[in-house]
Design a protein around this motif. Structure first.
Motif, PDB file in Angstrom:
ATOM      1  N   THR A  63       0.828  -1.206   0.000  1.00 62.32           N
ATOM      2  CA  THR A  63       0.000   0.000   0.000  1.00 62.32           C
ATOM      3  C   THR A  63       0.863   1.256   0.000  1.00 62.32           C
ATOM      4  O   THR A  63       0.607   2.202  -0.758  1.00 62.32           O
ATOM      5  N   VAL A  64       1.888   1.275   0.832  1.00 67.13           N
ATOM      6  CA  VAL A  64       2.791   2.425   0.883  1.00 67.13           C
ATOM      7  C   VAL A  64       3.516   2.595  -0.449  1.00 67.13           C
ATOM      8  O   VAL A  64       3.646   3.716  -0.964  1.00 67.13           O
ATOM      9  N   LEU A  65       3.985   1.492  -1.036  1.00 64.07           N
ATOM     10  CA  LEU A  65       4.654   1.582  -2.329  1.00 64.07           C
ATOM     11  C   LEU A  65       3.705   2.049  -3.433  1.00 64.07           C
ATOM     12  O   LEU A  65       4.106   2.775  -4.339  1.00 64.07           O
ATOM     13  N   THR A  66       2.450   1.650  -3.362  1.00 57.95           N
ATOM     14  CA  THR A  66       1.466   2.103  -4.346  1.00 57.95           C
ATOM     15  C   THR A  66       1.234   3.606  -4.229  1.00 57.95           C
ATOM     16  O   THR A  66       1.189   4.317  -5.241  1.00 57.95           O
ATOM     17  N   ILE A  67       1.094   4.082  -3.007  1.00 55.99           N
ATOM     18  CA  ILE A  67       0.906   5.525  -2.796  1.00 55.99           C
ATOM     19  C   ILE A  67       2.129   6.295  -3.277  1.00 55.99           C
ATOM     20  O   ILE A  67       2.011   7.332  -3.932  1.00 55.99           O
ATOM     21  N   TYR A  68       3.327   5.748  -2.982  1.00 58.37           N
ATOM     22  CA  TYR A  68       4.537   6.402  -3.477  1.00 58.37           C
ATOM     23  C   TYR A  68       4.573   6.402  -5.007  1.00 58.37           C
ATOM     24  O   TYR A  68       4.932   7.409  -5.626  1.00 58.37           O
ATOM     25  N   ALA A  69       4.202   5.281  -5.623  1.00 59.65           N
ATOM     26  CA  ALA A  69       4.233   5.210  -7.086  1.00 59.65           C
ATOM     27  C   ALA A  69       3.285   6.230  -7.710  1.00 59.65           C
ATOM     28  O   ALA A  69       3.566   6.773  -8.776  1.00 59.65           O
ATOM     29  N   LEU A  70       2.182   6.496  -7.049  1.00 56.81           N
ATOM     30  CA  LEU A  70       1.221   7.465  -7.573  1.00 56.81           C
ATOM     31  C   LEU A  70       1.633   8.910  -7.319  1.00 56.81           C
ATOM     32  O   LEU A  70       1.409   9.788  -8.157  1.00 56.81           O
ATOM     33  N   LEU A  71       2.211   9.187  -6.155  1.00 53.85           N
ATOM     34  CA  LEU A  71       2.458  10.563  -5.747  1.00 53.85           C
ATOM     35  C   LEU A  71       3.922  10.937  -5.571  1.00 53.85           C
ATOM     36  O   LEU A  71       4.238  12.120  -5.386  1.00 53.85           O
ATOM     37  N   GLY A  72       4.829   9.978  -5.592  1.00 58.31           N
ATOM     38  CA  GLY A  72       6.231  10.235  -5.269  1.00 58.31           C
ATOM     39  C   GLY A  72       6.915  11.239  -6.162  1.00 58.31           C
ATOM     40  O   GLY A  72       7.647  12.125  -5.691  1.00 58.31           O
ATOM     41  N   ASN A  73       6.725  11.126  -7.454  1.00 61.29           N
ATOM     42  CA  ASN A  73       7.385  12.042  -8.375  1.00 61.29           C
ATOM     43  C   ASN A  73       6.888  13.474  -8.186  1.00 61.29           C
ATOM     44  O   ASN A  73       7.666  14.430  -8.241  1.00 61.29           O
ATOM     45  N   ASP A  74       5.600  13.636  -7.934  1.00 61.55           N
ATOM     46  CA  ASP A  74       5.059  14.972  -7.673  1.00 61.55           C
ATOM     47  C   ASP A  74       5.630  15.552  -6.383  1.00 61.55           C
ATOM     48  O   ASP A  74       5.966  16.739  -6.325  1.00 61.55           O
ATOM     49  N   MET A  75       5.759  14.726  -5.347  1.00 59.72           N
ATOM     50  CA  MET A  75       6.336  15.190  -4.085  1.00 59.72           C
ATOM     51  C   MET A  75       7.809  15.549  -4.270  1.00 59.72           C
ATOM     52  O   MET A  75       8.302  16.498  -3.656  1.00 59.72           O
ATOM     53  N   ARG A  76       8.496  14.801  -5.120  1.00 54.08           N
ATOM     54  CA  ARG A  76       9.908  15.103  -5.395  1.00 54.08           C
ATOM     55  C   ARG A  76      10.028  16.492  -6.013  1.00 54.08           C
ATOM     56  O   ARG A  76      10.887  17.291  -5.612  1.00 54.08           O
ATOM     57  N   PHE A  77       9.179  16.807  -6.991  1.00 53.05           N
ATOM     58  CA  PHE A  77       9.219  18.128  -7.629  1.00 53.05           C
ATOM     59  C   PHE A  77       8.833  19.244  -6.665  1.00 53.05           C
ATOM     60  O   PHE A  77       9.437  20.312  -6.649  1.00 53.05           O
ATOM     61  N   LEU A  78       7.812  19.000  -5.841  1.00 48.39           N
ATOM     62  CA  LEU A  78       7.295  20.063  -4.972  1.00 48.39           C
ATOM     63  C   LEU A  78       8.134  20.320  -3.727  1.00 48.39           C
ATOM     64  O   LEU A  78       8.247  21.457  -3.273  1.00 48.39           O
ATOM     65  N   CYS A  79       8.696  19.264  -3.130  1.00 51.37           N
ATOM     66  CA  CYS A  79       9.232  19.391  -1.774  1.00 51.37           C
ATOM     67  C   CYS A  79      10.744  19.221  -1.637  1.00 51.37           C
ATOM     68  O   CYS A  79      11.266  19.428  -0.539  1.00 51.37           O
ATOM     69  N   THR A  80      11.443  18.816  -2.673  1.00 52.90           N
ATOM     70  CA  THR A  80      12.866  18.513  -2.484  1.00 52.90           C
ATOM     71  C   THR A  80      13.731  19.238  -3.497  1.00 52.90           C
ATOM     72  O   THR A  80      13.261  19.762  -4.499  1.00 52.90           O
ATOM     73  N   GLU A  81      15.014  19.214  -3.207  1.00 56.05           N
ATOM     74  CA  GLU A  81      16.023  19.782  -4.100  1.00 56.05           C
ATOM     75  C   GLU A  81      16.551  18.687  -5.031  1.00 56.05           C
ATOM     76  O   GLU A  81      16.269  17.507  -4.854  1.00 56.05           O
ATOM     77  N   LYS A  82      17.339  19.099  -6.006  1.00 51.12           N
ATOM     78  CA  LYS A  82      17.906  18.162  -6.978  1.00 51.12           C
ATOM     79  C   LYS A  82      18.799  17.123  -6.294  1.00 51.12           C
ATOM     80  O   LYS A  82      18.893  15.986  -6.753  1.00 51.12           O
ATOM     81  N   SER A  83      19.429  17.476  -5.197  1.00 53.49           N
ATOM     82  CA  SER A  83      20.345  16.559  -4.517  1.00 53.49           C
ATOM     83  C   SER A  83      19.635  15.341  -3.914  1.00 53.49           C
ATOM     84  O   SER A  83      20.273  14.335  -3.624  1.00 53.49           O
ATOM     85  N   ALA A  84      18.324  15.407  -3.735  1.00 52.44           N
ATOM     86  CA  ALA A  84      17.573  14.288  -3.156  1.00 52.44           C
ATOM     87  C   ALA A  84      17.066  13.306  -4.210  1.00 52.44           C
ATOM     88  O   ALA A  84      16.417  12.319  -3.861  1.00 52.44           O
ATOM     89  N   ASP A  85      17.382  13.535  -5.461  1.00 49.80           N
ATOM     90  CA  ASP A  85      16.875  12.674  -6.526  1.00 49.80           C
ATOM     91  C   ASP A  85      17.330  11.223  -6.400  1.00 49.80           C
ATOM     92  O   ASP A  85      16.595  10.304  -6.760  1.00 49.80           O
ATOM     93  N   HIS A  86      18.539  10.993  -5.900  1.00 43.78           N
ATOM     94  CA  HIS A  86      19.026   9.610  -5.805  1.00 43.78           C
ATOM     95  C   HIS A  86      18.176   8.777  -4.834  1.00 43.78           C
ATOM     96  O   HIS A  86      17.976   7.589  -5.047  1.00 43.78           O
ATOM     97  N   VAL A  87      17.656   9.402  -3.775  1.00 41.73           N
ATOM     98  CA  VAL A  87      16.772   8.691  -2.840  1.00 41.73           C
ATOM     99  C   VAL A  87      15.476   8.296  -3.540  1.00 41.73           C
ATOM    100  O   VAL A  87      15.000   7.154  -3.414  1.00 41.73           O
ATOM    101  N   PHE A  88      14.921   9.204  -4.310  1.00 34.81           N
ATOM    102  CA  PHE A  88      13.694   8.913  -5.041  1.00 34.81           C
ATOM    103  C   PHE A  88      13.930   7.867  -6.132  1.00 34.81           C
ATOM    104  O   PHE A  88      13.053   7.040  -6.408  1.00 34.81           O
ATOM    105  N   ASN A  89      15.107   7.892  -6.749  1.00 34.29           N
ATOM    106  CA  ASN A  89      15.430   6.866  -7.742  1.00 34.29           C
ATOM    107  C   ASN A  89      15.486   5.479  -7.110  1.00 34.29           C
ATOM    108  O   ASN A  89      15.006   4.500  -7.693  1.00 34.29           O
ATOM    109  N   ILE A  90      16.049   5.373  -5.924  1.00 32.84           N
ATOM    110  CA  ILE A  90      16.106   4.084  -5.220  1.00 32.84           C
ATOM    111  C   ILE A  90      14.705   3.615  -4.857  1.00 32.84           C
ATOM    112  O   ILE A  90      14.364   2.437  -5.032  1.00 32.84           O
ATOM    113  N   LEU A  91      13.870   4.526  -4.388  1.00 31.91           N
ATOM    114  CA  LEU A  91      12.493   4.155  -4.063  1.00 31.91           C
ATOM    115  C   LEU A  91      11.715   3.736  -5.312  1.00 31.91           C
ATOM    116  O   LEU A  91      10.900   2.794  -5.268  1.00 31.91           O
TER     117      LEU A  91
END
Length: 100
Positions: A63-91
């Motif tokens: 369930t958590v992975l599904t929610i991340y798959a739906l919203l994770g990329n949007d949260m990455r754009f809205l809430c983080t800097e470019k340096s955090a991209d590697h964490v989102f890539n791993i997820l």
């Protein structure tokens, strides 16, 4: 049970197909061979996978992975800097592996 044969009338209903008794004629009987448990090698992987899939932890993780798959990329754009991209890539790779 390997090699044991049963007629369709002796089998449980989940082994029968709709209309299978009538498809071979009124006087003919079809024999069915059921697999035996000793044919399975090693541990019973079906029961292991069944317990895993029916567990609460599996439901929560997927369930958590599904929610991340739906919203994770949007949260990455809205809430983080470019340096955090590697964490989102791993997820994201984790999601791909989990749902593959």
């Amino acid at each position: 049970m390997v090699g044991d044969t049963f007629t369709l009338s002796e089998l449980p209903s989940f082994y029968k197909r709709n209309g299978s008794q009538d498809s071979y004629g009124a006087g003919r009987r079809r024999a069915v061979v059921l697999p035996h448990q000793s044919m399975q090698r090693g541990c019973d992987w079906r029961s292991v996978v069944g317990r895993l899939v029916n567990s609460l932890a599996f439901a929560v993780v997927t369930t958590v992975l599904t929610i991340y798959a739906l919203l994770g990329n949007d949260m990455r754009f809205l809430c983080t800097e470019k340096s955090a991209d590697h964490v989102f890539n791993i997820l994201t790779i984790t999601c791909i592996v989990a749902f593959a």
